[in-house]
Design a protein around this motif. Structure first.
Motif, PDB file in Angstrom:
ATOM      1  N   ARG A  62      42.436 -41.188  15.062  1.00 18.65           N
ATOM      2  CA  ARG A  62      42.385 -40.172  16.112  1.00 18.65           C
ATOM      3  C   ARG A  62      42.238 -38.775  15.523  1.00 18.65           C
ATOM      4  NH1 ARG A  62      46.830 -41.314  18.420  1.00 18.65           N
ATOM      5  NH2 ARG A  62      48.123 -39.623  17.580  1.00 18.65           N
ATOM      6  N   VAL A  63      42.973 -38.487  14.478  1.00 20.78           N
ATOM      7  CA  VAL A  63      42.897 -37.161  13.862  1.00 20.78           C
ATOM      8  C   VAL A  63      41.504 -36.929  13.271  1.00 20.78           C
ATOM      9  CG1 VAL A  63      43.767 -35.722  11.984  1.00 20.78           C
ATOM     10  CG2 VAL A  63      45.372 -37.017  13.400  1.00 20.78           C
ATOM     11  N   CYS A  64      40.994 -37.922  12.569  1.00 22.03           N
ATOM     12  CA  CYS A  64      39.658 -37.771  11.966  1.00 22.03           C
ATOM     13  C   CYS A  64      38.590 -37.563  13.038  1.00 22.03           C
ATOM     14  CB  CYS A  64      39.322 -38.999  11.131  1.00 22.03           C
ATOM     15  SG  CYS A  64      40.291 -39.126   9.608  1.00 22.03           S
ATOM     16  N   ALA A  65      38.696 -38.302  14.148  1.00 21.88           N
ATOM     17  CA  ALA A  65      37.707 -38.177  15.223  1.00 21.88           C
ATOM     18  C   ALA A  65      37.731 -36.781  15.834  1.00 21.88           C
ATOM     19  CB  ALA A  65      37.976 -39.236  16.295  1.00 21.88           C
ATOM     20  N   SER A  66      38.943 -36.217  16.004  1.00 21.58           N
ATOM     21  CA  SER A  66      39.042 -34.895  16.629  1.00 21.58           C
ATOM     22  C   SER A  66      38.589 -33.787  15.687  1.00 21.58           C
ATOM     23  CB  SER A  66      40.488 -34.642  17.077  1.00 21.58           C
ATOM     24  OG  SER A  66      41.354 -34.632  15.950  1.00 21.58           O
ATOM     25  N   MET A  67      38.592 -34.031  14.370  1.00 17.37           N
ATOM     26  CA  MET A  67      38.190 -33.004  13.414  1.00 17.37           C
ATOM     27  C   MET A  67      36.721 -33.083  13.039  1.00 17.37           C
ATOM     28  SD  MET A  67      40.666 -30.931  12.611  1.00 17.37           S
ATOM     29  CE  MET A  67      40.038 -30.222  11.096  1.00 17.37           C
ATOM     30  N   GLU A  68      36.048 -34.134  13.442  1.00 14.20           N
ATOM     31  CA  GLU A  68      34.642 -34.290  13.025  1.00 14.20           C
ATOM     32  C   GLU A  68      33.764 -33.162  13.516  1.00 14.20           C
ATOM     33  OE1 GLU A  68      33.438 -38.143  14.288  1.00 14.20           O
ATOM     34  OE2 GLU A  68      34.165 -39.139  12.470  1.00 14.20           O
ATOM     35  N   ALA A  69      33.990 -32.709  14.757  1.00 15.00           N
ATOM     36  CA  ALA A  69      33.161 -31.635  15.318  1.00 15.00           C
ATOM     37  C   ALA A  69      33.361 -30.336  14.544  1.00 15.00           C
ATOM     38  CB  ALA A  69      33.492 -31.432  16.793  1.00 15.00           C
ATOM     39  N   VAL A  70      34.623 -30.041  14.207  1.00 17.11           N
ATOM     40  CA  VAL A  70      34.914 -28.813  13.456  1.00 17.11           C
ATOM     41  C   VAL A  70      34.247 -28.867  12.091  1.00 17.11           C
ATOM     42  CG1 VAL A  70      36.753 -27.409  12.446  1.00 17.11           C
ATOM     43  CG2 VAL A  70      37.095 -28.497  14.676  1.00 17.11           C
ATOM     44  N   LEU A  71      34.362 -30.024  11.429  1.00 15.93           N
ATOM     45  CA  LEU A  71      33.757 -30.161  10.111  1.00 15.93           C
ATOM     46  C   LEU A  71      32.239 -30.068  10.187  1.00 15.93           C
ATOM     47  CD1 LEU A  71      35.982 -33.061   8.701  1.00 15.93           C
ATOM     48  CD2 LEU A  71      36.177 -30.619   8.216  1.00 15.93           C
ATOM     49  N   TYR A  72      31.682 -30.640  11.242  1.00 14.66           N
ATOM     50  CA  TYR A  72      30.227 -30.589  11.409  1.00 14.66           C
ATOM     51  C   TYR A  72      29.761 -29.143  11.560  1.00 14.66           C
ATOM     52  CZ  TYR A  72      25.596 -31.347  13.375  1.00 14.66           C
ATOM     53  OH  TYR A  72      24.239 -31.313  13.633  1.00 14.66           O
TER      54      TYR A  72
END
Length: 428
Positions: free
Chosen positions: A290-300
């Motif tokens: 869940r944490v990785c999924a929510s941070m993917e947009a920020v990292l992108y």
């Protein structure tokens, strides 16, 4: 201040142990001295009771056939030690009963050194002697008619106590040497102990000073912004609120920043308490996904790609919401220090009785001198960049506090341009 504290601790340790050691050594010496003195007195008494007959010139009026000197085995008995007896009449040395082949002048010297004293110690022929004056009645049951004229003599009994004196001197030298050695060792140990005991206090004190200074610095910036915008509003008092909306937005932003800082400081203050006893089992694999999924947009948006290697059905014991916050902090920190085009790797595995999660990012890495300090409050490896990203330097401190209260461990390492933060939690 801390130097004085170290010195006081060393002084206290030295004084305490010195007094205890002095008392113990004094007791040892006094007990030994008392035993030797008691033994010497007993031997002196035995000699006095044994050697009541002169073995040189017999008393006046007594023939050789009437007196038989003690046998050699009696005179050299180990129960009495090396001894001799002076027979005195009217203040003059008349006869001697001796185990030793001294010249008569030696006995005369012993008589003169004894003088009129009833008892005491003298040095004779390079040896120590204990003496006592004893009257000369015959032993119980002795035939008085057999010893005519004997009752007129007094005796001065001498006993060689050189060995006992030597034992006491050796004991004193040994105790002194041991005492000096122990004190030197104690000084070194006290110094090391004082350094180790005071060091955490000194470090805590310095951290507290630095923490107060850093917190004051962080609070000063938003307060300065608020003050500047209030002044701007006051200088344009005739204008409407809507026309000065920009100033109010700056004030609100500064207040929000101050509020976040105070929340972080409050959590860190609470985290200094005991470990959280309300930790419960939860699905750590699901939390990580869940944490990785929510941070993917920020990292992108930052031009950073992320890879995941998360083992399924890993159950850990902790506060799931707080552990989620830890991973958000680590991924956010990694995104800030990963250059565009870089990568972040998130892993989760089981190792023995621990769940091990790791966040690795590419970039410049962390210097060797900075690595031990990354979890310190308000510490930044790159202060200018942290200011640009709006950080306070408290994220990793909060992450460590959460993991510590969960009974876990968080570590950091950096090599070859890769920085890895590892979190270990108990398996459920």
């Amino acid at each position: 201040m801390f130097k004085k504290l170290r010195n006081n601790m060393m002084l206290f340790n030295m004084l305490t142990v010195s007094l205890v050691m002095l008392a113990a050594f004094t007791v040892i010496y006094l007990v030994t001295y008392s035993n030797i003195e008691r033994e010497n007195q007993q031997r002196l008494k035995s000699v006095s009771a044994m050697f009541f007959v002169p073995n040189h010139t017999p008393p006046a009026g007594v023939t050789n056939g009437d007196l038989e000197p003690p046998t050699a085995s009696e005179r050299f008995s180990v129960d009495y030690g090396v001894s001799f007896v002076l027979f005195v009449k009217d203040g003059r040395l008349e006869n001697v009963n001796s185990q030793l082949d001294f010249e008569y002048s030696v006995y005369r010297e012993a008589f003169e050194k004894a003088g009129a004293a009833d008892r005491g110690k003298i040095t004779l022929a390079d040896r120590e002697w204990l003496f006592a004056v004893a009257p000369a009645p015959p032993p119980k049951g002795e035939n008085l008619n057999r010893l005519p004229g004997y009752m007129q003599y007094n005796r001065i009994v001498f006993l060689d106590i050189t060995n006992g004196t030597r034992i006491l001197r050796t004991l004193m030298l040994t105790l002194t040497s041991v005492g000096v050695g122990v004190l030197l060792a104690l000084f070194w140990l006290s110094y090391r102990f004082a350094l180790r005991a005071v060091k955490p206090i000194e470090e805590s004190y310095n951290k507290q000073k630095r923490f107060i200074a850093d917190a004051s610095h962080e609070l000063r910036t938003p307060l300065a912004i608020i003050g500047a915008n209030v002044d701007a509003i006051e200088s344009n008092g005739e204008e409407s609120v809507d026309s000065q909306k920009e100033w109010f937005e700056y004030i609100h932003a500064a207040l929000n920043r101050t509020g976040r800082l105070l929340d972080d400081l409050l959590y860190l203050a609470k985290s200094d308490g005991p470990k959280n006893e309300d930790n419960l089992p939860f699905d750590l694999s699901m939390v990580c996904d869940r944490v990785c999924a929510s941070m993917e947009a920020v990292l992108y948006d930052n031009g950073v790609s992320m890879e995941k290697d998360i083992e399924k059905d890993v159950i850990a014991v902790a506060d799931s919401e707080k552990i989620s916050q830890v991973f958000y902090i680590l991924l956010d920190n990694a995104s800030k220090y990963t250059p565009p085009g870089g990568k972040i790797l998130f892993t989760l595995t089981r190792t023995n009785d621990r769940a091990v999660a790791g966040v690795t990012n590419s970039g410049d890495g962390i210097g060797v001198e900075d690595l031990p300090k990354v979890f310190d409050r308000f510490y930044r490896t790159d202060a200018s960049r942290s200011t640009e990203t709006g950080g306070f330097g408290l994220g990793l401190s909060i992450a460590k506090a959460i993991v510590d209260r969960s009974g876990g461990v968080i570590t950091a390492e950096s090599r070859g341009g890769l920085t890895t933060f590892t979190v270990k939690l108990k398996l459920g």
